[in-house]
Design a protein around this motif. Structure first.
Motif, PDB file in Angstrom:
ATOM      1  N   GLU A  50      44.656  42.033  59.225  1.00 15.53           N
ATOM      2  CA  GLU A  50      44.063  41.552  60.474  1.00 15.53           C
ATOM      3  C   GLU A  50      45.052  41.621  61.635  1.00 15.53           C
ATOM      4  O   GLU A  50      44.656  41.730  62.779  1.00 15.53           O
ATOM      5  CB  GLU A  50      43.572  40.100  60.319  1.00 15.53           C
ATOM      6  CG  GLU A  50      42.530  39.895  59.229  1.00 15.53           C
ATOM      7  CD  GLU A  50      41.169  40.446  59.609  1.00 15.53           C
ATOM      8  OE1 GLU A  50      40.996  40.869  60.772  1.00 15.53           O
ATOM      9  OE2 GLU A  50      40.285  40.464  58.728  1.00 15.53           O
ATOM     10  N   LYS A  51      46.364  41.536  61.330  1.00 18.52           N
ATOM     11  CA  LYS A  51      47.416  41.601  62.339  1.00 18.52           C
ATOM     12  C   LYS A  51      48.528  42.514  61.827  1.00 18.52           C
ATOM     13  O   LYS A  51      48.780  42.582  60.625  1.00 18.52           O
ATOM     14  CB  LYS A  51      47.986  40.211  62.614  1.00 18.52           C
ATOM     15  CG  LYS A  51      46.995  39.219  63.201  1.00 18.52           C
ATOM     16  CD  LYS A  51      47.671  37.867  63.433  1.00 18.52           C
ATOM     17  CE  LYS A  51      46.695  36.861  64.021  1.00 18.52           C
ATOM     18  NZ  LYS A  51      47.348  35.538  64.238  1.00 18.52           N
ATOM     19  N   LYS A  52      49.191  43.193  62.756  1.00 17.02           N
ATOM     20  CA  LYS A  52      50.272  44.058  62.330  1.00 17.02           C
ATOM     21  C   LYS A  52      51.391  43.216  61.705  1.00 17.02           C
ATOM     22  O   LYS A  52      51.686  42.100  62.146  1.00 17.02           O
ATOM     23  CB  LYS A  52      50.801  44.888  63.489  1.00 17.02           C
ATOM     24  CG  LYS A  52      51.494  44.111  64.591  1.00 17.02           C
ATOM     25  CD  LYS A  52      51.994  45.068  65.675  1.00 17.02           C
ATOM     26  CE  LYS A  52      52.763  44.321  66.765  1.00 17.02           C
ATOM     27  NZ  LYS A  52      53.254  45.218  67.823  1.00 17.02           N
ATOM     28  N   GLY A  53      51.983  43.759  60.652  1.00 14.73           N
ATOM     29  CA  GLY A  53      53.055  43.058  59.970  1.00 14.73           C
ATOM     30  C   GLY A  53      52.585  41.991  59.003  1.00 14.73           C
ATOM     31  O   GLY A  53      53.408  41.293  58.408  1.00 14.73           O
ATOM     32  N   GLU A  54      51.261  41.848  58.839  1.00 13.66           N
ATOM     33  CA  GLU A  54      50.723  40.871  57.915  1.00 13.66           C
ATOM     34  C   GLU A  54      49.697  41.540  56.995  1.00 13.66           C
ATOM     35  O   GLU A  54      48.921  42.379  57.446  1.00 13.66           O
ATOM     36  CB  GLU A  54      50.064  39.705  58.658  1.00 13.66           C
ATOM     37  CG  GLU A  54      51.020  38.916  59.538  1.00 13.66           C
ATOM     38  CD  GLU A  54      50.336  37.771  60.269  1.00 13.66           C
ATOM     39  OE1 GLU A  54      49.153  37.486  59.936  1.00 13.66           O
ATOM     40  OE2 GLU A  54      50.959  37.171  61.152  1.00 13.66           O
ATOM     41  N   LEU A  55      49.708  41.155  55.729  1.00 14.13           N
ATOM     42  CA  LEU A  55      48.822  41.783  54.757  1.00 14.13           C
ATOM     43  C   LEU A  55      48.382  40.740  53.733  1.00 14.13           C
ATOM     44  O   LEU A  55      49.208  40.015  53.172  1.00 14.13           O
ATOM     45  CB  LEU A  55      49.550  42.932  54.049  1.00 14.13           C
ATOM     46  CG  LEU A  55      48.720  43.968  53.297  1.00 14.13           C
ATOM     47  CD1 LEU A  55      47.736  44.670  54.225  1.00 14.13           C
ATOM     48  CD2 LEU A  55      49.647  44.986  52.635  1.00 14.13           C
ATOM     49  N   THR A  56      47.076  40.660  53.520  1.00 13.84           N
ATOM     50  CA  THR A  56      46.529  39.739  52.525  1.00 13.84           C
ATOM     51  C   THR A  56      46.131  40.517  51.274  1.00 13.84           C
ATOM     52  O   THR A  56      45.425  41.527  51.367  1.00 13.84           O
ATOM     53  CB  THR A  56      45.296  38.998  53.068  1.00 13.84           C
ATOM     54  OG1 THR A  56      45.683  38.193  54.183  1.00 13.84           O
ATOM     55  CG2 THR A  56      44.689  38.091  51.999  1.00 13.84           C
ATOM     56  N   PHE A  57      46.617  40.067  50.133  1.00 11.49           N
ATOM     57  CA  PHE A  57      46.219  40.622  48.845  1.00 11.49           C
ATOM     58  C   PHE A  57      45.068  39.782  48.297  1.00 11.49           C
ATOM     59  O   PHE A  57      45.273  38.631  47.901  1.00 11.49           O
ATOM     60  CB  PHE A  57      47.389  40.582  47.860  1.00 11.49           C
ATOM     61  CG  PHE A  57      48.309  41.763  47.948  1.00 11.49           C
ATOM     62  CD1 PHE A  57      48.474  42.625  46.872  1.00 11.49           C
ATOM     63  CD2 PHE A  57      49.020  42.022  49.112  1.00 11.49           C
ATOM     64  CE1 PHE A  57      49.325  43.718  46.950  1.00 11.49           C
ATOM     65  CE2 PHE A  57      49.878  43.097  49.199  1.00 11.49           C
ATOM     66  CZ  PHE A  57      50.033  43.952  48.120  1.00 11.49           C
ATOM     67  N   LYS A  58      43.860  40.343  48.300  1.00 14.23           N
ATOM     68  CA  LYS A  58      42.730  39.673  47.657  1.00 14.23           C
ATOM     69  C   LYS A  58      42.710  40.119  46.196  1.00 14.23           C
ATOM     70  O   LYS A  58      42.626  41.323  45.906  1.00 14.23           O
ATOM     71  CB  LYS A  58      41.416  40.049  48.335  1.00 14.23           C
ATOM     72  CG  LYS A  58      41.240  39.462  49.724  1.00 14.23           C
ATOM     73  CD  LYS A  58      39.940  39.923  50.368  1.00 14.23           C
ATOM     74  CE  LYS A  58      38.727  39.368  49.672  1.00 14.23           C
ATOM     75  NZ  LYS A  58      37.468  39.729  50.396  1.00 14.23           N
ATOM     76  N   PHE A  68      48.510  35.743  49.559  1.00 14.91           N
ATOM     77  CA  PHE A  68      47.662  35.969  48.403  1.00 14.91           C
ATOM     78  C   PHE A  68      46.387  35.140  48.516  1.00 14.91           C
ATOM     79  O   PHE A  68      46.435  33.947  48.840  1.00 14.91           O
ATOM     80  CB  PHE A  68      48.398  35.607  47.104  1.00 14.91           C
ATOM     81  CG  PHE A  68      49.557  36.510  46.791  1.00 14.91           C
ATOM     82  CD1 PHE A  68      49.360  37.710  46.128  1.00 14.91           C
ATOM     83  CD2 PHE A  68      50.847  36.163  47.175  1.00 14.91           C
ATOM     84  CE1 PHE A  68      50.427  38.552  45.841  1.00 14.91           C
ATOM     85  CE2 PHE A  68      51.912  36.993  46.898  1.00 14.91           C
ATOM     86  CZ  PHE A  68      51.705  38.199  46.228  1.00 14.91           C
ATOM     87  N   LEU A  69      45.258  35.789  48.254  1.00 21.00           N
ATOM     88  CA  LEU A  69      43.966  35.111  48.254  1.00 21.00           C
ATOM     89  C   LEU A  69      43.268  35.454  46.941  1.00 21.00           C
ATOM     90  O   LEU A  69      42.948  36.622  46.681  1.00 21.00           O
ATOM     91  CB  LEU A  69      43.115  35.564  49.441  1.00 21.00           C
ATOM     92  CG  LEU A  69      41.691  34.994  49.517  1.00 21.00           C
ATOM     93  CD1 LEU A  69      41.728  33.472  49.675  1.00 21.00           C
ATOM     94  CD2 LEU A  69      40.923  35.634  50.671  1.00 21.00           C
ATOM     95  N   TYR A  70      43.046  34.436  46.104  1.00 24.35           N
ATOM     96  CA  TYR A  70      42.443  34.667  44.796  1.00 24.35           C
ATOM     97  C   TYR A  70      40.936  34.413  44.867  1.00 24.35           C
ATOM     98  O   TYR A  70      40.486  33.361  45.339  1.00 24.35           O
ATOM     99  CB  TYR A  70      43.113  33.780  43.748  1.00 24.35           C
ATOM    100  CG  TYR A  70      44.569  34.130  43.592  1.00 24.35           C
ATOM    101  CD1 TYR A  70      44.961  35.284  42.915  1.00 24.35           C
ATOM    102  CD2 TYR A  70      45.561  33.339  44.181  1.00 24.35           C
ATOM    103  CE1 TYR A  70      46.291  35.637  42.809  1.00 24.35           C
ATOM    104  CE2 TYR A  70      46.900  33.683  44.074  1.00 24.35           C
ATOM    105  CZ  TYR A  70      47.262  34.829  43.387  1.00 24.35           C
ATOM    106  OH  TYR A  70      48.584  35.177  43.287  1.00 24.35           O
ATOM    107  N   VAL A  71      40.165  35.396  44.415  1.00 23.86           N
ATOM    108  CA  VAL A  71      38.705  35.345  44.518  1.00 23.86           C
ATOM    109  C   VAL A  71      38.091  35.689  43.165  1.00 23.86           C
ATOM    110  O   VAL A  71      38.749  36.224  42.272  1.00 23.86           O
ATOM    111  CB  VAL A  71      38.194  36.331  45.594  1.00 23.86           C
ATOM    112  CG1 VAL A  71      38.705  35.948  46.976  1.00 23.86           C
ATOM    113  CG2 VAL A  71      38.621  37.771  45.263  1.00 23.86           C
ATOM    114  N   ASN A  72      36.808  35.391  43.043  1.00 23.62           N
ATOM    115  CA  ASN A  72      36.093  35.680  41.788  1.00 23.62           C
ATOM    116  C   ASN A  72      35.567  37.109  41.724  1.00 23.62           C
ATOM    117  O   ASN A  72      35.365  37.658  40.635  1.00 23.62           O
ATOM    118  CB  ASN A  72      34.926  34.704  41.612  1.00 23.62           C
ATOM    119  CG  ASN A  72      35.392  33.276  41.395  1.00 23.62           C
ATOM    120  OD1 ASN A  72      36.405  33.048  40.732  1.00 23.62           O
ATOM    121  ND2 ASN A  72      34.673  32.321  41.961  1.00 23.62           N
ATOM    122  N   SER A  73      35.332  37.699  42.889  1.00 24.88           N
ATOM    123  CA  SER A  73      34.831  39.071  42.934  1.00 24.88           C
ATOM    124  C   SER A  73      35.125  39.665  44.302  1.00 24.88           C
ATOM    125  O   SER A  73      35.410  38.934  45.254  1.00 24.88           O
ATOM    126  CB  SER A  73      33.323  39.129  42.653  1.00 24.88           C
ATOM    127  OG  SER A  73      32.610  38.441  43.657  1.00 24.88           O
TER     128      SER A  73
END
Length: 454
Positions: A392-400, A431-436
């Motif tokens: 969503e922003k440069k230099g930032e990354l979310t691992f779903k 880190f974002l943990y999800v079910n699917s």
């Protein structure tokens, strides 16, 4: 304009010709040409391309309002475009231009019934609507695909399990349907999970396919469930045929180990402007010169001889809505050497996937998804069921992450350290943990959701 879609059965049988109807002759002529032309010399292939290119340019100028206007604005006539270098006098065609000029890109010498309406998947944003030459473009496409798959032993008469973007409505827990006289068994890509995996495997064992055709993401998910549930004692598979998505090295390795066979991949688009596929002896994509003209260009539209550039295609197979120098948003690099198979086709050294498959660091550097994630080994990935990156922003990354029971804090640490190293500490990870993880409308899995404009 009509949405007329053809179907094709497996092989040069009377049933196949009945399905193709009046376009069976187009299919046969194209197929017969390709069986010979794949062994032509470089000079003969170039001669064929220039002949087809000249016909296309003349047709576009005389019958397509958009191109007539483009030529006139630049003071050009078809005779001024004589060779591949002259193509650079014409502008690149983008998705936005097609949307704004859809009607003027349609050939005026075609009747409404000769147009076939199609849409792209919209993986980079809004789906694109365009038109093919009804029946004819598809007949030619199948001739190319038949020729391509035959390199690796596949025949249309062979039984094939399909894992692509099909959503098969379940009936009594059946997530599949038979098609093409039983030669294809189409499996739902939307219902692959631990609850249903055993029924999938049971059906495949009953069906005994010789080949699997799939989106890389769909068959990778299926293979993960096989391994996690100790269900990979499969009937022998001759090959896995992957297309419509970029296949990453770790996916290829994992699939080949799981199914104990080779994975073959091809590169193509709904727009039908470039088609390339692997052969029997290498993993390099062989670009069909009979299909059209393929360029790799820089930001100004000039061809590059070395390094990564944007893939641009000009199709010979769709006169209803000709796409000339169409910039589809994919990145690639041409290979200077020829393949040992003996074909004189140009090769891609690599196809990096869409230009949107790029992560932006804090210092505005760009790192491809392949370089950041799939070009190196992560032990943690064996403990992940599904993965998606969101920026969503440069230099930032979310691992779903949809994690397995084996995933632990050590896996998080490994991911953090490796991303820090490859990005020179220019990317922060969350880190974002999800079910699917939701698939696209066509059943594809997007590894990167890129919302940063660049």
């Amino acid at each position: 304009m009509s949405n007329n879609k053809i179907k094709l059965s497996q092989g040069m049988t009377s049933k196949a010709f009945n399905i193709l109807g009046k376009n069976s002759l187009t299919f046969k002529r194209t197929y017969d040409l390709l069986k010979k032309s794949q062994w032509w010399s470089v000079d003969k292939l170039e001669e064929y391309q220039l002949e087809q290119f000249s016909k296309l340019i003349n047709h576009a100028y005389e019958n397509v309002p958009y191109y007539h206007r483009i030529f006139d604005e630049r003071g050009l006539k078809p005779k001024d475009i004589q060779d591949f270098k002259d193509l650079e006098q014409l502008p690149l065609l983008t998705r936005d231009i097609i949307r704004e000029n859809s009607r003027d890109l349609c050939a005026r010498n075609y009747s409404p019934g000769q147009f076939q309406h199609v849409t792209t998947g919209g993986s980079s944003g809004t789906p694109l609507e365009l038109y093919l030459e009804s029946g004819v473009t598809d007949a030619k496409e199948w001739a190319f695909m038949k020729t391509q798959w035959e390199r690796v032993g596949y025949r249309f008469r062979d039984r094939c399990s399909i894992f692509r973007g099909y959503n098969v409505p379940p009936s009594e827990n059946k997530f599949w349907k038979s098609q093409l006289f039983g030669r294809w068994m189409i499996f739902s890509s939307y219902d692959i999970n631990e609850k249903n995996i055993e029924s999938y495997v049971k059906k495949i064992k009953e069906y005994k396919p010789e080949f699997i055709q799939a989106y890389p993401s769909a068959i990778t998910l299926f293979a993960k469930h096989l391994n996690e549930n100790d269900l990979n004692n499969f009937p022998p598979i001759k090959a896995v045929l992957c297309g419509s998505e970029n296949i990453f090295p770790m996916q290829r390795k994992f699939l080949e180990e799981t199914f104990n066979t080779r994975v073959y991949s091809w590169y193509g688009l709904t727009e039908k402007v470039v088609l390339a596929g692997e052969c029997e002896v290498s993993n390099h994509y062989h670009i069909f010169p009979e299909y059209g003209i393929t360029e790799v260009v820089d930001e100004s539209g000039i061809n590059v001889s070395k390094g990564l550039g944007e893939i641009v295609g000009t199709s010979f197979n769709n006169y209803a809505m000709p796409l000339i120098r169409y910039k589809m948003g994919d990145m690639g690099e041409l290979r200077s050497k020829k393949c040992d198979c003996g074909r004189e086709y140009p090769l891609f050294e690599r196809v990096e996937g869409r230009s949107q498959d790029i992560i932006i660091t804090r210092d505005n550097s760009r790192i491809t998804l392949t370089a950041l994630i799939f070009g190196q080994h992560f032990n943690a990935f064996s403990h992940i069921k599904e993965l998606q990156l969101v920026q969503e922003k440069k230099g930032e990354l979310t691992f779903k992450i949809v994690k397995s029971d084996k995933f632990n804090t050590g896996d998080e640490k490994e991911i953090l350290e490796k991303i820090k190293g490859i990005s020179h500490d220019q990317i922060d990870i969350d880190f974002l943990y999800v079910n699917s993880i939701q698939k696209t409308e066509r059943g594809k899995h997007r590894f990167l959701i890129q919302n940063v404009k660049f």
